[in-house]
Design a protein around this motif. Structure first.
Motif, PDB file in Angstrom:
ATOM      1  N   ASN A 135      10.023 -51.313 -15.153  1.00  0.00           N
ATOM      2  CA  ASN A 135       9.737 -52.620 -15.750  1.00  0.00           C
ATOM      3  C   ASN A 135      10.696 -53.702 -15.254  1.00  0.00           C
ATOM      4  N   ILE A 151      10.968 -54.470 -23.000  1.00  0.00           N
ATOM      5  CA  ILE A 151      10.615 -53.072 -23.252  1.00  0.00           C
ATOM      6  C   ILE A 151      11.826 -52.182 -22.980  1.00  0.00           C
ATOM      7  N   ASP A 152      12.109 -51.275 -23.919  1.00  0.00           N
ATOM      8  CA  ASP A 152      13.234 -50.341 -23.787  1.00  0.00           C
ATOM      9  C   ASP A 152      14.531 -51.049 -23.430  1.00  0.00           C
ATOM     10  N   GLU A 165       8.731 -58.524 -25.054  1.00  0.00           N
ATOM     11  CA  GLU A 165       8.665 -58.403 -23.598  1.00  0.00           C
ATOM     12  C   GLU A 165       9.846 -57.622 -23.015  1.00  0.00           C
ATOM     13  N   SER A 224      17.834 -51.906 -30.403  1.00  0.00           N
ATOM     14  CA  SER A 224      16.653 -52.350 -29.671  1.00  0.00           C
ATOM     15  C   SER A 224      16.432 -53.843 -29.887  1.00  0.00           C
ATOM     16  N   GLU A 261      13.592 -55.125 -28.691  1.00  0.00           N
ATOM     17  CA  GLU A 261      12.134 -55.225 -28.610  1.00  0.00           C
ATOM     18  C   GLU A 261      11.497 -55.833 -29.861  1.00  0.00           C
TER      19      GLU A 261
END
Length: 161
Positions: free
Chosen positions: A140, A44-45, A42, A35, A37
């Motif tokens: 997103n 996300i995922d 900013e 990840s 994140e």
């Protein structure tokens, strides 16, 4: 039925988002997602992707490695509408070759469900190549594209991935 030369190698999931496979020459490869994140909220995922052999010596061309990596990426994107950032390793000066190889693989294996955005930056010792892969249906997507654009303009040189 696909021949062995058209099938991926047997993939083992060592842990969530951490895979291994062994090619015909007995070389074990590790493919992992991490990840981003925590470093860039900013995104996300969004995950970085790393693939590397345990044996760092030169390897013969093996089409099944591409098929296996494509299968791992397919599994990753099927789970949910993640995004992925990939930085081409530059430790051996072969970052451009890696970029071209992944571009070729993307073009060959793409089913148009994943969008790909590329960036690069000249650094003192090498050229940095980075790509953002986003599921077409990612809710997103616009926010991730803005974050990627911002990263390219402000922090691409200090990328912590």
């Amino acid at each position: 039925m696909a021949s062995d030369s058209q099938s991926p190698y047997k993939i083992s999931e060592e842990a969530p988002l951490d895979y291994t496979f062994i090619n015909r020459d007995g070389i074990k490869y590790h493919a992992s997602f991490y990840s981003v994140e925590p470093l860039y909220p900013e995104f996300i995922d969004t995950y970085s992707f790393s693939i590397e052999p345990e044996d760092k010596s030169s390897h013969p061309i093996d089409r099944r490695i591409a098929i296996t990596i494509a299968e791992i990426l397919k599994r990753f994107f099927e789970v949910n509408t993640n995004a992925m950032i990939m930085v081409c390793d530059s430790t051996d000066g072969k970052e451009l070759k890696r970029r071209k190889l992944f571009d070729r693989w993307f073009d060959y294996f793409s089913d148009n469900s994943i969008l790909k955005y590329d960036a690069s930056a000249p650094l003192a010792e090498y050229q940095l190549f980075i790509s953002l892969y986003i599921c077409k249906d990612n809710p997103n997507r616009d926010m991730l594209l803005q974050a990627f654009s911002k990263l390219m303009k402000t922090d691409l040189y200090g990328l912590g991935i």
